[in-house]
Scaffold this motif. Sequence first.
Motif, PDB file in Angstrom:
ATOM      1  N   SER A 253       0.848  -1.198   0.000  1.00  0.00           N
ATOM      2  CA  SER A 253       0.000   0.000   0.000  1.00  0.00           C
ATOM      3  C   SER A 253       0.875   1.238   0.000  1.00  0.00           C
ATOM      4  CB  SER A 253      -0.915   0.012   1.232  1.00  0.00           C
ATOM      5  OG  SER A 253      -0.127   0.097   2.416  1.00  0.00           O
ATOM      6  N   VAL A 254       0.240   2.388  -0.250  1.00  0.00           N
ATOM      7  CA  VAL A 254       0.973   3.654  -0.193  1.00  0.00           C
ATOM      8  C   VAL A 254       1.491   3.915   1.213  1.00  0.00           C
ATOM      9  CG1 VAL A 254       0.761   6.164  -0.458  1.00  0.00           C
ATOM     10  CG2 VAL A 254      -0.290   4.646  -2.140  1.00  0.00           C
ATOM     11  N   ASN A 255       0.707   3.533   2.209  1.00  0.00           N
ATOM     12  CA  ASN A 255       1.158   3.702   3.594  1.00  0.00           C
ATOM     13  C   ASN A 255       2.469   2.963   3.832  1.00  0.00           C
ATOM     14  OD1 ASN A 255      -1.186   5.100   3.951  1.00  0.00           O
ATOM     15  ND2 ASN A 255      -2.244   3.499   5.078  1.00  0.00           N
ATOM     16  N   GLU A 256       2.550   1.740   3.337  1.00  0.00           N
ATOM     17  CA  GLU A 256       3.776   0.953   3.501  1.00  0.00           C
ATOM     18  C   GLU A 256       4.911   1.549   2.675  1.00  0.00           C
ATOM     19  OE1 GLU A 256       5.423  -3.593   2.733  1.00  0.00           O
ATOM     20  OE2 GLU A 256       3.247  -3.235   2.905  1.00  0.00           O
ATOM     21  N   GLN A 257       4.607   2.067   1.499  1.00  0.00           N
ATOM     22  CA  GLN A 257       5.635   2.716   0.686  1.00  0.00           C
ATOM     23  C   GLN A 257       6.267   3.891   1.436  1.00  0.00           C
ATOM     24  OE1 GLN A 257       3.674   3.780  -3.014  1.00  0.00           O
ATOM     25  NE2 GLN A 257       4.531   1.985  -4.050  1.00  0.00           N
ATOM     26  N   MET A 258       5.447   4.687   2.089  1.00  0.00           N
ATOM     27  CA  MET A 258       5.968   5.850   2.813  1.00  0.00           C
ATOM     28  C   MET A 258       6.841   5.412   3.987  1.00  0.00           C
ATOM     29  SD  MET A 258       2.617   8.352   2.608  1.00  0.00           S
ATOM     30  CE  MET A 258       3.427   9.765   3.342  1.00  0.00           C
ATOM     31  N   GLN A 259       6.486   4.324   4.640  1.00  0.00           N
ATOM     32  CA  GLN A 259       7.323   3.800   5.721  1.00  0.00           C
ATOM     33  C   GLN A 259       8.662   3.313   5.170  1.00  0.00           C
ATOM     34  OE1 GLN A 259       6.765   4.145   8.805  1.00  0.00           O
ATOM     35  NE2 GLN A 259       4.566   4.495   8.973  1.00  0.00           N
ATOM     36  N   ARG A 260       8.645   2.727   3.984  1.00  0.00           N
ATOM     37  CA  ARG A 260       9.887   2.248   3.379  1.00  0.00           C
ATOM     38  C   ARG A 260      10.776   3.406   2.935  1.00  0.00           C
ATOM     39  NH1 ARG A 260       9.185  -3.434   0.079  1.00  0.00           N
ATOM     40  NH2 ARG A 260       7.880  -4.498   1.631  1.00  0.00           N
ATOM     41  N   VAL A 261      10.180   4.532   2.567  1.00  0.00           N
ATOM     42  CA  VAL A 261      10.983   5.722   2.237  1.00  0.00           C
ATOM     43  C   VAL A 261      11.773   6.165   3.462  1.00  0.00           C
ATOM     44  CG1 VAL A 261      10.846   8.171   1.630  1.00  0.00           C
ATOM     45  CG2 VAL A 261       9.502   6.512   0.355  1.00  0.00           C
ATOM     46  N   VAL A 262      11.115   6.156   4.610  1.00  0.00           N
ATOM     47  CA  VAL A 262      11.801   6.522   5.848  1.00  0.00           C
ATOM     48  C   VAL A 262      12.950   5.567   6.123  1.00  0.00           C
ATOM     49  CG1 VAL A 262      11.553   6.830   8.338  1.00  0.00           C
ATOM     50  CG2 VAL A 262       9.702   7.541   6.809  1.00  0.00           C
TER      51      VAL A 262
ATOM     52  N   ARG B 145      -3.973   2.248  -5.782  1.00  0.00           N
ATOM     53  CA  ARG B 145      -3.979   0.786  -5.789  1.00  0.00           C
ATOM     54  C   ARG B 145      -2.703   0.241  -6.423  1.00  0.00           C
ATOM     55  NH1 ARG B 145     -10.141  -0.722  -7.827  1.00  0.00           N
ATOM     56  NH2 ARG B 145     -11.270   0.446  -6.213  1.00  0.00           N
ATOM     57  N   LYS B 146      -2.249  -0.868  -5.884  1.00  0.00           N
ATOM     58  CA  LYS B 146      -1.077  -1.541  -6.428  1.00  0.00           C
ATOM     59  C   LYS B 146      -1.416  -2.180  -7.764  1.00  0.00           C
ATOM     60  CE  LYS B 146       2.440  -4.973  -5.297  1.00  0.00           C
ATOM     61  NZ  LYS B 146       2.995  -5.889  -4.272  1.00  0.00           N
ATOM     62  N   SER B 147      -0.494  -2.044  -8.724  1.00  0.00           N
ATOM     63  CA  SER B 147      -0.731  -2.592 -10.050  1.00  0.00           C
ATOM     64  C   SER B 147      -0.622  -4.110 -10.021  1.00  0.00           C
ATOM     65  CB  SER B 147       0.285  -2.016 -11.045  1.00  0.00           C
ATOM     66  OG  SER B 147       0.199  -2.658 -12.289  1.00  0.00           O
TER      67      SER B 147
ATOM     68  N   GLY C  41       1.591   4.198  -7.116  1.00  0.00           N
ATOM     69  CA  GLY C  41       1.794   4.880  -5.839  1.00  0.00           C
ATOM     70  C   GLY C  41       2.868   5.953  -5.896  1.00  0.00           C
ATOM     71  N   LEU C  42       3.800   5.907  -4.951  1.00  0.00           N
ATOM     72  CA  LEU C  42       4.834   6.937  -4.850  1.00  0.00           C
ATOM     73  C   LEU C  42       5.824   6.889  -6.005  1.00  0.00           C
ATOM     74  CD1 LEU C  42       5.768   6.919  -1.045  1.00  0.00           C
ATOM     75  CD2 LEU C  42       4.021   8.250  -2.224  1.00  0.00           C
ATOM     76  N   VAL C  43       5.951   5.741  -6.647  1.00  0.00           N
ATOM     77  CA  VAL C  43       6.945   5.613  -7.717  1.00  0.00           C
ATOM     78  C   VAL C  43       6.674   6.603  -8.835  1.00  0.00           C
ATOM     79  CG1 VAL C  43       7.962   4.043  -9.414  1.00  0.00           C
ATOM     80  CG2 VAL C  43       7.315   3.191  -7.153  1.00  0.00           C
ATOM     81  N   ARG C  44       5.444   6.665  -9.287  1.00  0.00           N
ATOM     82  CA  ARG C  44       5.094   7.616 -10.357  1.00  0.00           C
ATOM     83  C   ARG C  44       5.124   9.053  -9.834  1.00  0.00           C
ATOM     84  NH1 ARG C  44       2.634   5.532 -14.948  1.00  0.00           N
ATOM     85  NH2 ARG C  44       1.512   7.500 -15.229  1.00  0.00           N
ATOM     86  N   LEU C  45       4.837   9.203  -8.551  1.00  0.00           N
ATOM     87  CA  LEU C  45       4.863  10.547  -7.973  1.00  0.00           C
ATOM     88  C   LEU C  45       6.286  11.090  -7.916  1.00  0.00           C
ATOM     89  CD1 LEU C  45       2.877  12.596  -6.627  1.00  0.00           C
ATOM     90  CD2 LEU C  45       3.591  11.646  -4.437  1.00  0.00           C
ATOM     91  N   PHE C  46       7.286  10.218  -7.769  1.00  0.00           N
ATOM     92  CA  PHE C  46       8.679  10.627  -7.627  1.00  0.00           C
ATOM     93  C   PHE C  46       9.412  10.761  -8.956  1.00  0.00           C
ATOM     94  CE2 PHE C  46       8.962   8.615  -3.124  1.00  0.00           C
ATOM     95  CZ  PHE C  46       8.333   9.733  -2.606  1.00  0.00           C
ATOM     96  N   VAL C  47       8.705  10.667 -10.080  1.00  0.00           N
ATOM     97  CA  VAL C  47       9.369  10.822 -11.376  1.00  0.00           C
ATOM     98  C   VAL C  47      10.008  12.197 -11.447  1.00  0.00           C
ATOM     99  CG1 VAL C  47       9.006  10.975 -13.869  1.00  0.00           C
ATOM    100  CG2 VAL C  47       7.820   9.225 -12.539  1.00  0.00           C
ATOM    101  N   PRO C  48      11.302  12.284 -11.783  1.00  0.00           N
ATOM    102  CA  PRO C  48      11.992  13.583 -11.755  1.00  0.00           C
ATOM    103  C   PRO C  48      11.349  14.612 -12.664  1.00  0.00           C
ATOM    104  CG  PRO C  48      13.564  11.780 -11.970  1.00  0.00           C
ATOM    105  CD  PRO C  48      12.205  11.188 -12.151  1.00  0.00           C
TER     106      PRO C  48
END
Length: 838
Positions: free
Chosen positions: A159-168, A528-530, A537-544
Amino acid sequence: MEFGDDIEQTPKGKFHCKLCDVNVPNKASLEDHLKGRKHQKLSSVRDTRRAQETKSVFVSGFMRETSQLQLADYFQQFGPVAEVIMDKEKGVYAFVEFSETKGLQSALSHPHHSLEGQKLRVKPRERKEFRYIPKKKQDPKNSLLSLEDLSQELCQAASVNEQMQRVVESFQLSESEKKVRALLVELLQEVFTEFFPECQIVPFGSSVNTFDIHCCDLDLFLDLENTKTFQARAKSCSEQQTGECHSEDARSEDSILSDIDLSTASPAEVLDLVAAVLRKCVPGVHKVQALSSARLPVVKFSHRELGLQGDITINNRLAVRNTRFLQLCSRLDMRVRPLVYAIRYWAKQKQLAGNPFGGGPLMNNYALTLLVIFFLQNRDPPVVPAVDQLKELACEEEECVIEGWDCTFPSQPIAVPPSRNTEDLCTLLAGFFSFYAQFDFAGSVISLREGRALPITSFLSKDQGEEGEQDKARDPAPKTPRLGPVNVLDPFELSHNVAGNLNERTQKNLRRECEEAAKYCRSLQYQRKSAKGKAWGLVRLFVPCGSSAHGPPGAAERHLVIGIPFRAAVLPDAVRHQLHSAGDLFRQLWFEKVSHAVVTVFRDVLKCSVEPAGSPRKAGHTGQSSGKDAGLLGCCSSSSGLAGKIAFAVGQTAITGGDGDENRKSIHEENNNCDVDTSLSESGKEHRPLNSDQGGVKRALPSGDDMTMSPSSKKQRLDSSDKSATACWHCLLWHRVWAARRKVRRDLLKSLPAASRPEGGSVELETQVTECIAQEQPTAEKLLEFSLEAEVLGGTENTQTVLKFTPGDDQAGLFQDFFHFLESFLPKMTEKLLEKLE
């Protein structure tokens, strides 16, 4: 050369600064570069180096064990020695700098030099051309996790919540890194205590505020308050028992304190001592540099073995308190840290923050973190309370005042009631982007102390020494914040705008990126996860930034729009007071003044014919406006308030103030008798002409479909109770005012005596340039025809005047060149005219 030996002109008409190794496109940009911090700093460093070279000698031949102090003692016989710089790695040569050139001449004239039986070779220091060497790229092993590796990690989350925890987890300091930093702090504490008894080394900033990342700087505060007390006690003991004081305070006679009185020493003197201790006594430390002229004086250093960069300040208690505040916020709610980490990395990828060279118009991490906390303060219900609310929850022992600022808040999160907000991280992240995509940056001042956005008008009339009693109670310092495109007040130092370095471009980029992110966060690709393994999720959001286009192709070309942002800093004090008095209607008053200036630029500076849209044009108009023509050039329709129906007169007296109230009264009387309809038809291009036979009679207001609004009016403007203010004009252009303008300006300045030359970039100079271009075309013919619509956007929009251009018949295809010229010229000239308002 006109700009000195550092500047050379390229064959294409551009300029190259050899000192900074940069190219600039035009003369105006060159002037800005020469006044900029980088060029000024490098010039200062070069001057210092040259001065050192003229008073230094090169020394070699001494033993490896020879110290800098021994060399200084030897050369002291020839004259006062300012500094000895020794090669610390090999220890085979040194530079000895004398305080005066007499010492240099005396040392060079001496036939033989010998130290401890070793013959010294002494010769003049070789003078080398100063060169700017950019900082080396960071070691890949110490760099942050790459986006490719991070993307693979994030795509595996559920989930996006878990993605944000992994960023930390990916970016925060490891336990081993924290231990290494703690050991270095202990080492520095041990060394500095020998020279500054009872001092304290206090870490602050990213390393300890719970938002740490790999390779972040080690920020340290050297607290010398106890040392000052120690020194005063030792001095008193020495005076009472000269030579007989056996207390431990006598150690000060053997320390560095014997040469300085901390109670009277300047920050620069203390920083020089700190730099000397770091340079000579701390193993592994190199690249020590004292920056005494910075806003907060600091000593910078690097540690070779640890690969760390650090700063030491001596007067930054507020920064330590800010660190404690951020620690409290992250401990109040477990969602704060993941949200800050995700937004910081997003901002870095979008080139909104993280300037590798420091300073500049990008947002720093502290300002970005405050934006996150302010957003959380404004959730319903709030996630984090306002600073004033935290103050009420603190006990008497936790009261804290630093430099006159109230910095009180609880030291433990247990004193603060938990938040009733139950939103998850995914929702909060999307809410952050939506919140700032609609935020009125230019018209607001963000206050974390009150937990709300304050109207910028409440700051426009604040002058030093003219604050009210309530302002003094809250803001005891005489300073007011420097207003800019983004205004974020420090939670405690209320005179400090932590985003004061940002410019309009950065603010627009921030808004645009927030809008794009908010739009993406509403899609299923974010939520939603593909199932097919695609990025989500965050991956597309972080595109430079730059990897994906914003909006459909060609969107920018379809809209010929120029924005003039609201900038309070350029307005004179009297106008700022007027806007302050106007309250919520300040945008309408500001729009009136901007419209005056815009028409003046077209009519007086560019020598266009300008008439209200819909009024009949005179045949054979040559572009030279008569005094009668200078009366009414545009009209505005707005809601009631301010001055009822606002009309615009843009004669020169209206711009410069003329005869004050009497002149202003006559203008409004003329406008009220000469209404011009500026309503648009459904196409947004055709204007409804006023019946010229009925002079002074107002046309009935349209109804139904006739009241169609322009597409941009669908967005909220000004206030929920106010309509937008608009104005329309019809313009004729008679000369190619954009062609060869730079060359004409340069030739004009050369032909004028130095004493009578207009100021560079001034309205007077640009007017003369246009006149010179017009003289080269004696028979003026209509070159271009276009209409111009102006409207002010406010409320949830960026406060600005938007100018929409609609070209007429342009068979020669000249309008695009003219518009490209206007994009930079028109806002600049408008701002110049606003600066002259009275």
